[in-house]
Design a protein around this motif. Structure first.
Motif, PDB file in Angstrom:
ATOM      1  N   GLY A  47      46.775   6.455  36.470  1.00 47.49           N
ATOM      2  CA  GLY A  47      47.728   6.547  37.796  1.00 47.49           C
ATOM      3  C   GLY A  47      47.621   7.758  38.516  1.00 47.49           C
ATOM      4  O   GLY A  47      48.288   7.985  39.607  1.00 47.49           O
ATOM      5  N   ALA A  48      47.113   8.763  37.948  1.00 45.33           N
ATOM      6  CA  ALA A  48      46.929  10.196  38.217  1.00 45.33           C
ATOM      7  C   ALA A  48      45.787  10.537  38.829  1.00 45.33           C
ATOM      8  O   ALA A  48      45.162  11.949  38.938  1.00 45.33           O
ATOM      9  CB  ALA A  48      47.592  11.009  37.612  1.00 45.33           C
ATOM     10  N   THR A  49      44.422   9.521  38.969  1.00 44.29           N
ATOM     11  CA  THR A  49      43.103   9.849  38.973  1.00 44.29           C
ATOM     12  C   THR A  49      42.999  10.504  40.386  1.00 44.29           C
ATOM     13  O   THR A  49      43.576  10.055  41.350  1.00 44.29           O
ATOM     14  CB  THR A  49      42.364   8.647  38.886  1.00 44.29           C
ATOM     15  N   PRO A  50      42.241  11.557  40.485  1.00 48.50           N
ATOM     16  CA  PRO A  50      41.807  12.047  41.810  1.00 48.50           C
ATOM     17  C   PRO A  50      41.282  11.101  42.599  1.00 48.50           C
ATOM     18  O   PRO A  50      40.434  10.140  42.215  1.00 48.50           O
ATOM     19  CB  PRO A  50      41.066  13.371  41.592  1.00 48.50           C
ATOM     20  N   SER A  51      41.356  11.463  44.093  1.00 45.68           N
ATOM     21  CA  SER A  51      40.486  10.680  44.969  1.00 45.68           C
ATOM     22  C   SER A  51      39.240  10.394  44.609  1.00 45.68           C
ATOM     23  O   SER A  51      38.375  11.381  44.187  1.00 45.68           O
ATOM     24  CB  SER A  51      40.659  11.209  46.297  1.00 45.68           C
ATOM     25  N   TYR A  52      38.542   9.060  44.355  1.00 46.66           N
ATOM     26  CA  TYR A  52      37.259   8.893  43.761  1.00 46.66           C
ATOM     27  C   TYR A  52      36.217   8.682  44.926  1.00 46.66           C
ATOM     28  O   TYR A  52      35.044   8.552  44.615  1.00 46.66           O
ATOM     29  CB  TYR A  52      37.224   7.632  43.133  1.00 46.66           C
ATOM     30  N   ALA A  53      36.666   8.775  46.188  1.00 47.60           N
ATOM     31  CA  ALA A  53      35.608   8.900  47.414  1.00 47.60           C
ATOM     32  C   ALA A  53      34.339   9.708  46.948  1.00 47.60           C
ATOM     33  O   ALA A  53      33.326   9.487  47.381  1.00 47.60           O
ATOM     34  CB  ALA A  53      36.327   9.142  48.700  1.00 47.60           C
ATOM     35  N   ASP A  54      34.686  11.053  46.505  1.00 46.11           N
ATOM     36  CA  ASP A  54      33.614  11.927  46.264  1.00 46.11           C
ATOM     37  C   ASP A  54      32.859  11.783  44.810  1.00 46.11           C
ATOM     38  O   ASP A  54      32.128  12.635  44.607  1.00 46.11           O
ATOM     39  CB  ASP A  54      34.151  13.427  46.446  1.00 46.11           C
ATOM     40  N   ALA A  55      33.474  10.635  44.105  1.00 48.81           N
ATOM     41  CA  ALA A  55      32.546  10.529  42.878  1.00 48.81           C
ATOM     42  C   ALA A  55      31.259  10.194  42.849  1.00 48.81           C
ATOM     43  O   ALA A  55      30.808   9.426  43.773  1.00 48.81           O
ATOM     44  CB  ALA A  55      33.481   9.579  42.070  1.00 48.81           C
ATOM     45  N   PRO A  56      30.353  10.333  42.049  1.00 50.47           N
ATOM     46  CA  PRO A  56      28.900   9.955  41.980  1.00 50.47           C
ATOM     47  C   PRO A  56      29.054   8.384  41.706  1.00 50.47           C
ATOM     48  O   PRO A  56      29.835   7.830  41.329  1.00 50.47           O
ATOM     49  CB  PRO A  56      28.305  10.455  40.766  1.00 50.47           C
ATOM     50  N   THR A  57      28.096   7.520  42.649  1.00 50.50           N
ATOM     51  CA  THR A  57      28.292   6.143  42.830  1.00 50.50           C
ATOM     52  C   THR A  57      26.786   5.657  42.267  1.00 50.50           C
ATOM     53  O   THR A  57      25.873   6.372  42.253  1.00 50.50           O
ATOM     54  CB  THR A  57      28.544   5.629  43.965  1.00 50.50           C
ATOM     55  N   GLN A  58      26.970   4.191  41.811  1.00 53.31           N
ATOM     56  CA  GLN A  58      25.942   3.663  41.730  1.00 53.31           C
ATOM     57  C   GLN A  58      26.069   2.275  41.946  1.00 53.31           C
ATOM     58  O   GLN A  58      27.279   1.652  41.903  1.00 53.31           O
ATOM     59  CB  GLN A  58      25.071   3.874  40.073  1.00 53.31           C
ATOM     60  N   ALA A  59      25.051   1.494  42.430  1.00 48.27           N
ATOM     61  CA  ALA A  59      25.264  -0.060  42.675  1.00 48.27           C
ATOM     62  C   ALA A  59      25.799  -0.850  41.054  1.00 48.27           C
ATOM     63  O   ALA A  59      25.058  -0.473  40.017  1.00 48.27           O
ATOM     64  CB  ALA A  59      24.289  -0.750  43.317  1.00 48.27           C
ATOM     65  N   GLU A  60      26.614  -1.744  41.066  1.00 48.40           N
ATOM     66  CA  GLU A  60      27.319  -2.269  40.127  1.00 48.40           C
ATOM     67  C   GLU A  60      25.976  -3.400  39.559  1.00 48.40           C
ATOM     68  O   GLU A  60      25.736  -3.648  38.531  1.00 48.40           O
ATOM     69  CB  GLU A  60      28.282  -3.189  40.301  1.00 48.40           C
ATOM     70  N   GLU A  61      25.160  -4.067  40.681  1.00 46.27           N
ATOM     71  CA  GLU A  61      24.043  -4.829  40.412  1.00 46.27           C
ATOM     72  C   GLU A  61      22.726  -4.122  39.579  1.00 46.27           C
ATOM     73  O   GLU A  61      22.600  -2.878  39.896  1.00 46.27           O
ATOM     74  CB  GLU A  61      23.418  -5.551  41.565  1.00 46.27           C
ATOM     75  N   GLY A  62      22.577  -4.562  38.400  1.00 44.85           N
ATOM     76  CA  GLY A  62      21.498  -3.726  37.544  1.00 44.85           C
ATOM     77  C   GLY A  62      22.137  -2.722  36.629  1.00 44.85           C
ATOM     78  O   GLY A  62      21.320  -2.080  35.800  1.00 44.85           O
ATOM     79  N   THR A  63      23.335  -2.608  36.679  1.00 47.28           N
ATOM     80  CA  THR A  63      24.104  -1.821  35.843  1.00 47.28           C
ATOM     81  C   THR A  63      24.244  -2.067  34.359  1.00 47.28           C
ATOM     82  O   THR A  63      24.484  -3.390  34.245  1.00 47.28           O
ATOM     83  CB  THR A  63      25.328  -1.058  36.396  1.00 47.28           C
ATOM     84  N   GLU A  64      23.888  -1.309  33.322  1.00 50.61           N
ATOM     85  CA  GLU A  64      24.267  -1.834  31.954  1.00 50.61           C
ATOM     86  C   GLU A  64      25.533  -1.345  31.616  1.00 50.61           C
ATOM     87  O   GLU A  64      25.947  -0.423  31.685  1.00 50.61           O
ATOM     88  CB  GLU A  64      23.293  -1.242  31.157  1.00 50.61           C
ATOM     89  N   PHE A  65      26.426  -2.365  31.210  1.00 51.01           N
ATOM     90  CA  PHE A  65      27.825  -2.281  30.797  1.00 51.01           C
ATOM     91  C   PHE A  65      28.032  -1.874  29.387  1.00 51.01           C
ATOM     92  O   PHE A  65      27.081  -2.226  28.621  1.00 51.01           O
ATOM     93  CB  PHE A  65      28.700  -3.468  31.165  1.00 51.01           C
ATOM     94  N   VAL A  66      29.131  -1.306  29.121  1.00 52.79           N
ATOM     95  CA  VAL A  66      29.623  -1.173  27.576  1.00 52.79           C
ATOM     96  C   VAL A  66      30.877  -1.944  27.715  1.00 52.79           C
ATOM     97  O   VAL A  66      31.399  -2.362  28.524  1.00 52.79           O
ATOM     98  CB  VAL A  66      29.506   0.304  27.093  1.00 52.79           C
TER      99      VAL A  66
END
Length: 281
Positions: A47-66
């Motif tokens: 609930g207290a996470t900073p704005s994520y707009a500036d976070a590094p991003t990657q496309a969900e498609e092709g991502t390996e989940f854990v």
């Protein structure tokens, strides 16, 4: 908000927020809110996470989940907990929930292949909803139970039915490697208006096998939390897997178990679709 646990394109395990098909990194390779999603839940940091707009991003498609919330010391599962599943098993009404434990090292991610154990000829699916505990819980009343739920995710409780039925207890049949798939998304409880309205749909190769709303639970979530926390203390990040509807392969006519190449999907309203391909071991 939908949270995910995944690997970056360089292979580092991290976690973050899914939005519009993109993953925003809040983990060690991103905004460094916490090392894992479980750590963020334990620390009350979502609930207290900073704005994520500036976070590094990657496309969900092709991502390996854990596994979306891994490393839980306690994974407690509730068996035969939908009316339709009780009816197909032929079990009588009971006064108390059926409870068994799953080992945390059996948790496995969305999108990963699941190995059918060579030792089992009766490997089956069970689409479910799992809840994650948000604060220390011991002897919790049903009236207060939802105060202890941090959030929810889809779960598939893969089961080796032959091993499950070796004796009267189920632990061997529920704990083969890769047998507890979990994800793709974790959704905070505060984002869900009516948990009983959520619907589980399990498909095998596109065929609907299971479909029910959480309103059909025999022992609802407050009853589960009250019962479980009477005999064991739960801590933040622990998991309760709440039960599966009728329609499992064992009770089809004829019984139909999973085979090499089968695609199993567990879709839960608002929680996404958990998808795994079966591979014969």
């Amino acid at each position: 908000m939908r949270y995910v646990s995944y690997k970056t394109t360089s292979g580092q395990a991290t976690w973050g927020i899914e939005e519009g098909g993109n993953l925003f990194d809040l983990g060690p390779s991103g905004l460094q809110v916490a090392d894992t999603l479980r750590d963020a839940i334990i620390g009350g940091l979502l609930g207290a996470t900073p704005s994520y707009a500036d976070a590094p991003t990657q496309a969900e498609e092709g991502t390996e989940f854990v596994p979306v919330v891994g490393g839980a010391p306690k994974v407690i599962c509730i068996g035969v907990n939908y009316k339709t599943h009780k009816e197909e098993t032929g079990r009588p009404d009971v006064q108390f929930p059926t409870v068994f434990s799953r080992f945390s090292d059996t948790l496995w991610p969305h999108g990963a292949d699941v190995t059918i154990p060579a030792e089992s000829e009766r490997y089956d699916y069970e689409g479910e909803v799992a809840l994650v505990i948000g604060k220390s819980a011991f002897k919790v009343s049903r009236e207060d139970a939802f105060d202890y739920v941090a959030g929810y995710a889809a779960f598939n409780d893969f089961s080796a039915r032959d091993w499950q039925r070796h004796t009267g207890q189920w632990i061997p049949g529920k704990n083969f490697p890769e047998s507890g798939t979990f994800g793709p998304y974790y959704v905070p409880a505060s984002d869900i208006e009516d948990i009983e309205a959520l619907e589980i749909t399990t498909r095998v190769n596109g065929e609907v096998r299971q479909q029910a709303k959480l309103a059909d639970l025999i022992f609802d979530i407050p009853a589960q939390i009250e019962y479980v926390t009477t005999f064991t203390k739960l801590e933040p990040g622990d998991i309760i897997v709440t039960g599966t509807p009728g329609g499992v392969g064992m009770f089809m006519d004829p019984p139909t178990f999973l085979a090499d190449g089968d695609l199993v999907e567990v879709e839960v309203t608002g929680l996404g679709t958990l998808t795994n391909r079966m591979v014969q071991g």
